[in-house]
Scaffold this motif. Structure first.
Motif, PDB file in Angstrom:
ATOM      1  N   LEU A   1      21.573  -1.719 -67.124  1.00 41.13           N
ATOM      2  CA  LEU A   1      22.491  -1.049 -66.095  1.00 41.13           C
ATOM      3  C   LEU A   1      22.125  -1.453 -64.819  1.00 41.13           C
ATOM      4  N   LEU A   2      23.198  -2.124 -63.944  1.00 42.64           N
ATOM      5  CA  LEU A   2      22.840  -2.269 -62.594  1.00 42.64           C
ATOM      6  C   LEU A   2      24.043  -1.486 -61.887  1.00 42.64           C
ATOM      7  N   ILE A   3      23.837  -0.645 -61.429  1.00 47.16           N
ATOM      8  CA  ILE A   3      24.702   0.344 -60.935  1.00 47.16           C
ATOM      9  C   ILE A   3      24.736   0.592 -59.432  1.00 47.16           C
ATOM     10  N   VAL A   4      25.977   0.415 -58.712  1.00 51.75           N
ATOM     11  CA  VAL A   4      26.046   0.477 -57.386  1.00 51.75           C
ATOM     12  C   VAL A   4      26.785   1.385 -56.827  1.00 51.75           C
ATOM     13  N   ALA A   5      26.384   2.252 -55.872  1.00 50.94           N
ATOM     14  CA  ALA A   5      27.039   3.312 -55.230  1.00 50.94           C
ATOM     15  C   ALA A   5      26.702   3.402 -53.817  1.00 50.94           C
ATOM     16  N   THR A   6      27.901   4.077 -52.936  1.00 52.50           N
ATOM     17  CA  THR A   6      27.755   4.407 -51.745  1.00 52.50           C
ATOM     18  C   THR A   6      27.055   5.603 -51.408  1.00 52.50           C
ATOM     19  N   ASP A   7      26.068   5.597 -50.235  1.00 51.16           N
ATOM     20  CA  ASP A   7      25.731   6.914 -49.607  1.00 51.16           C
ATOM     21  C   ASP A   7      26.575   7.637 -48.805  1.00 51.16           C
TER      22      ASP A   7
ATOM     23  N   LEU B   1      13.317  -7.905 -56.509  1.00 49.94           N
ATOM     24  CA  LEU B   1      12.903  -6.595 -56.982  1.00 49.94           C
ATOM     25  C   LEU B   1      13.982  -6.302 -58.073  1.00 49.94           C
ATOM     26  N   ILE B   2      15.240  -6.420 -57.527  1.00 51.63           N
ATOM     27  CA  ILE B   2      16.237  -6.049 -58.572  1.00 51.63           C
ATOM     28  C   ILE B   2      16.075  -7.194 -59.768  1.00 51.63           C
TER      29      ILE B   2
ATOM     30  N   GLY C   1      23.543   2.668 -50.785  1.00 47.01           N
ATOM     31  CA  GLY C   1      23.223   2.423 -49.403  1.00 47.01           C
ATOM     32  C   GLY C   1      24.636   2.521 -48.480  1.00 47.01           C
ATOM     33  N   PRO C   2      24.533   2.691 -47.251  1.00 45.86           N
ATOM     34  CA  PRO C   2      25.710   2.721 -46.613  1.00 45.86           C
ATOM     35  C   PRO C   2      26.819   1.734 -46.941  1.00 45.86           C
ATOM     36  N   ALA C   3      28.057   2.363 -46.671  1.00 44.16           N
ATOM     37  CA  ALA C   3      29.279   1.275 -46.913  1.00 44.16           C
ATOM     38  C   ALA C   3      29.071   0.018 -46.004  1.00 44.16           C
ATOM     39  N   GLY C   4      29.331  -1.130 -46.626  1.00 44.23           N
ATOM     40  CA  GLY C   4      29.291  -2.162 -46.029  1.00 44.23           C
ATOM     41  C   GLY C   4      28.085  -3.047 -45.847  1.00 44.23           C
ATOM     42  N   CYS C   5      26.878  -2.449 -46.339  1.00 42.75           N
ATOM     43  CA  CYS C   5      25.509  -3.082 -46.143  1.00 42.75           C
ATOM     44  C   CYS C   5      25.369  -4.136 -46.806  1.00 42.75           C
ATOM     45  N   GLY C   6      26.290  -4.623 -47.702  1.00 42.74           N
ATOM     46  CA  GLY C   6      25.986  -5.838 -48.738  1.00 42.74           C
ATOM     47  C   GLY C   6      25.375  -5.533 -50.097  1.00 42.74           C
TER      48      GLY C   6
ATOM     49  N   ARG D   1      16.011   4.579 -58.655  1.00 42.64           N
ATOM     50  CA  ARG D   1      17.183   4.355 -57.439  1.00 42.64           C
ATOM     51  C   ARG D   1      16.555   3.556 -56.464  1.00 42.64           C
ATOM     52  N   PHE D   2      17.093   2.455 -55.864  1.00 45.57           N
ATOM     53  CA  PHE D   2      16.897   1.689 -54.737  1.00 45.57           C
ATOM     54  C   PHE D   2      17.777   1.824 -53.557  1.00 45.57           C
ATOM     55  N   ALA D   3      17.063   2.437 -52.509  1.00 44.75           N
ATOM     56  CA  ALA D   3      18.144   2.792 -51.511  1.00 44.75           C
ATOM     57  C   ALA D   3      17.928   1.290 -50.389  1.00 44.75           C
ATOM     58  N   LEU D   4      19.198   1.025 -50.348  1.00 42.97           N
ATOM     59  CA  LEU D   4      19.268  -0.427 -49.439  1.00 42.97           C
ATOM     60  C   LEU D   4      19.457  -0.016 -48.062  1.00 42.97           C
ATOM     61  N   ASP D   5      18.643  -0.386 -47.140  1.00 39.64           N
ATOM     62  CA  ASP D   5      18.790  -0.372 -45.815  1.00 39.64           C
ATOM     63  C   ASP D   5      19.855  -1.086 -44.944  1.00 39.64           C
ATOM     64  N   PRO D   6      20.367  -1.030 -44.174  1.00 38.01           N
ATOM     65  CA  PRO D   6      21.182  -1.909 -43.455  1.00 38.01           C
ATOM     66  C   PRO D   6      20.273  -3.383 -43.014  1.00 38.01           C
ATOM     67  N   LEU D   7      21.123  -4.405 -43.068  1.00 37.72           N
ATOM     68  CA  LEU D   7      20.313  -5.601 -42.859  1.00 37.72           C
ATOM     69  C   LEU D   7      19.751  -5.697 -41.548  1.00 37.72           C
ATOM     70  N   PRO D   8      18.607  -6.207 -41.183  1.00 42.57           N
ATOM     71  CA  PRO D   8      17.756  -6.264 -39.870  1.00 42.57           C
ATOM     72  C   PRO D   8      18.691  -7.148 -38.820  1.00 42.57           C
ATOM     73  N   ARG D   9      18.218  -6.809 -37.512  1.00 40.61           N
ATOM     74  CA  ARG D   9      19.021  -7.577 -36.665  1.00 40.61           C
ATOM     75  C   ARG D   9      18.874  -8.966 -36.764  1.00 40.61           C
ATOM     76  N   GLU D  10      17.742  -9.478 -37.098  1.00 42.51           N
ATOM     77  CA  GLU D  10      17.452 -11.103 -37.249  1.00 42.51           C
ATOM     78  C   GLU D  10      18.394 -11.580 -38.295  1.00 42.51           C
TER      79      GLU D  10
END
Length: 609
Positions: free
Chosen positions: A127-133, A25-26, A41-46, A152-161
């Motif tokens: 522009l590719l802008i990164v910000a923390t929720d 997508l990006i 996305g949340p802090a530390g989610c990659g 705006r693309f909201a990145l979810d935490p990485l899935p368990r698998e």
């Protein structure tokens, strides 16, 4: 306790795992002539790693906000701009940059934030802008998406698998499922914390090998690394004595939550306002983050810990209630939520798990399609009761539905397979007629096995009227692709991911419309990937479709019984090349050896990858 990592460890990047759709997508946004995108996305989610991969190999300028320079004008762009510059001049200078990546945009100084906003208005720089929720963001940055200048693309935490794959890389080898689940639960998608904990487990020797397996397990307390301490300062540094005592009492009460009646309500209100505790509809009180309990217990004095700590025998009644709840969920055919913290607490503490509990827990997660986790729970029960028939059955079923014929024989240790074990062992061998004939038992799931094996007529009249299982049987009997997809959706809603994957796979074969068939197949593959190596007959064409054309050729010949040398001669390849292709195919299919391959014979509807 303190912990310092070797500097060399910090220099080694983790493998980029998962995020294929997000990456596409990006990259698509940047190559489609659009003005750019904001990733949050949340802090530390990659987020940073994702955008770094997205611009890898491209001509891209970079900038980043930092907390220390928030009050210095244009600090983030100091390396790209002259020492003194106006906003107008800065826009002119950076307007010639083709692509600009701005990391940690929530930390930009006001001048830098205004510059980014004006560049977006100008539209000449991608522009590719990164910000923390969850943190304050300069208004000029937030208006990028609220003002619809950039999507705006909201990145979810990485899935368990995919978290499990990363934690294995960080820990230096494969982790057994209960350990991988524990890390996922503790880190909640925070990949920095995951890396820190994984490294600590490896370097402190806290991982132990599992006999007869290449997997390793972690039992015992959480290592207090610098990152763990940083993430828990909100509770560790609590100085109000009443609040501190309440937090410690909650920490030592785990896994059994007290109720609001046991505490001062005013103290609970303050802690809830600060996001440190959760209170459910029944009044049960829990610490909000799974890291808080281990850290508070470690920080308490030895005598206080000895007085407050729970013992495994105190959890006996709660464990029985938990097993009864799991059994009820199975009977109700709804395994979406398997909240069972008492069993997890016993495993994490390295305490024995009763076989009767382990068996029902294994059955519940197996029905969800989590086959490796089901095997792990069954093995926990067998540690104390090596001959427990229920745990042996669950272990054999998990192996058979993963296509591991040799493993099933090892589990049965010369005993004849009976009931469900006989059914799925025959299916794993590719003997579907024997598999269907051997179906026995009055449980809904035993009858439903016939539907999963492609013989719905045998089960349709014996499944509960109006149930999703009966709907699946009816749709398969009629060869109705859309109805099979609808049944798959209902199965997924109830937590049966493997059953849903199988129904979508059957729909892909039943559809007359090629586009509908492709959609069903895509859904089936996506769900099957979440089922921890599941290889059932309904999925056979799908897994072959995940291989390259050459791998499919070699797997088909290997399943027919040809040796590597014979395959090499037939395909005019070297023996080493054949071996390499088979090794790669095993990895992609989750198979351990040739014994798992017979039912993977090429299907006419399987398409090459």
């Amino acid at each position: 306790m303190t912990y310092e990592r070797d500097a060399k460890t910090l220099e080694l990047p983790w493998p980029f795992t998962g995020r294929e759709n997000e990456l596409e997508l990006i990259r698509g946004t940047l190559t489609a002539g659009r003005h750019g995108i904001v990733v949050t996305g949340p802090a530390g989610c990659g987020k940073t790693r994702l955008v770094t991969e997205a611009v890898r190999g491209t001509d891209c300028a970079r900038a980043a906000g930092t907390p220390e320079t928030k009050h210095i004008p244009f600090a983030a762009f100091a390396h790209l701009l002259p020492e003194t510059v106006t906003l107008h001049k800065a826009v002119q200078l950076l307007g010639t940059v083709r692509t600009l990546l701005v990391d940690d945009a929530h930390l930009l100084d006001d001048a830098s934030a205004a510059l980014v906003h004006q560049l977006a208005v100008q539209g000449r720089t991608r522009l590719l802008i990164v910000a923390t929720d969850g943190v304050p963001v300069p208004g000029a940055v937030s208006r990028l998406w609220t003002g619809e200048l950039l999507p705006r693309f909201a990145l979810d935490p990485l899935p368990r698998e995919e978290t499990a794959q990363l934690s294995a890389a960080g820990s230096g080898g494969r982790l057994e499922p209960l350990t991988a689940n524990r890390l996922h639960r503790l880190c909640r998608g925070d990949l920095r914390l995951l890396r820190d904990l994984s490294g600590a487990l490896r370097e402190r020797g806290l991982l132990t090998g599992i006999p007869g397996s290449d997997e390793r397990a972690w039992r015992g307390p959480v290592p207090l690394t610098p990152t763990v301490r940083e993430r828990t300062t909100s509770v560790v540094d609590r100085i109000d004595p009443e609040e501190r005592e309440t937090l410690e009492l909650l920490a030592f009460a785990e896994p059994l939550p007290p109720t609001t009646d046991d505490f001062d309500l005013r103290v609970l209100e303050r802690l809830e306002t600060d996001g440190l505790i959760d209170i459910d509809d029944h009044g049960a009180v829990r610490l909000a983050h799974p890291l808080h309990g281990p850290v508070l217990r470690a920080a308490a004095g030895r005598l206080r810990a000895r007085r407050l700590a729970r013992t495994p025998d105190q959890c006996g009644p709660a464990l029985k209630d938990e097993a009864a709840d799991l059994a009820q969920l199975i009977d109700e055919a709804d395994v979406r939520e398997l909240r069972a913290p008492v069993g997890e607490w016993l495993v994490e503490a390295g305490e024995p798990v009763p076989a009767e509990y382990a068996a029902v827990r294994a059955r519940a997660v197996r029905l969800r399609g989590e086959l490796r986790e089901a095997a792990a729970w069954a093995q926990e029960g067998l540690r104390e009761s090596p001959d427990d028939p229920s745990c042996l059955l669950e272990l054999a079923l998990a192996a058979a539905q993963s296509g591991e014929v040799t493993t099933v024989h090892e589990i049965l240790a010369g005993r004849p397979a009976k009931g469900e074990a006989a059914t799925w062992l025959a299916a794993a061998r590719g003997d579907f007629d024997s598999a269907v004939r051997s179906i026995a038992g009055d449980s809904v799931f035993a009858r439903y096995d016939a539907v999963r094996l492609g013989a719905p007529a045998q089960a349709a009249a014996r499944l509960p009227v109006g149930s999703v299982f009966a709907a699946h049987a009816d749709a398969l009997t009629r060869g109705d692709g859309p109805a099979l997809d609808r049944a798959a959706g209902r199965l997924q809603e109830r937590g049966f991911l493997l059953f849903a994957a199988e129904a979508h796979a059957q729909a892909a074969r039943a559809h007359r419309d090629p586009r509908a068939a492709r959609t069903s197949r895509t859904r089936a593959v996506a769900l099957a990937r979440r089922c921890q190596g599941a290889h059932t007959p309904a999925l056979s064409g799908l897994v072959l479709g995940e291989l390259t054309t050459r791998q499919r050729q070699i797997v088909t010949l290997a399943a027919a019984g040809l040796s590597n040398r014979q395959i090499a001669e037939q395909l005019t390849l070297s023996i080493r090349t054949v071996g390499n292709h088979l090794y790669s195919a095993y990895a992609r299919l989750g198979a351990s050896d040739r014994a798992a391959l017979p039912w993977l014979m090429e299907q006419p509807d399987a398409q090459p990858a």
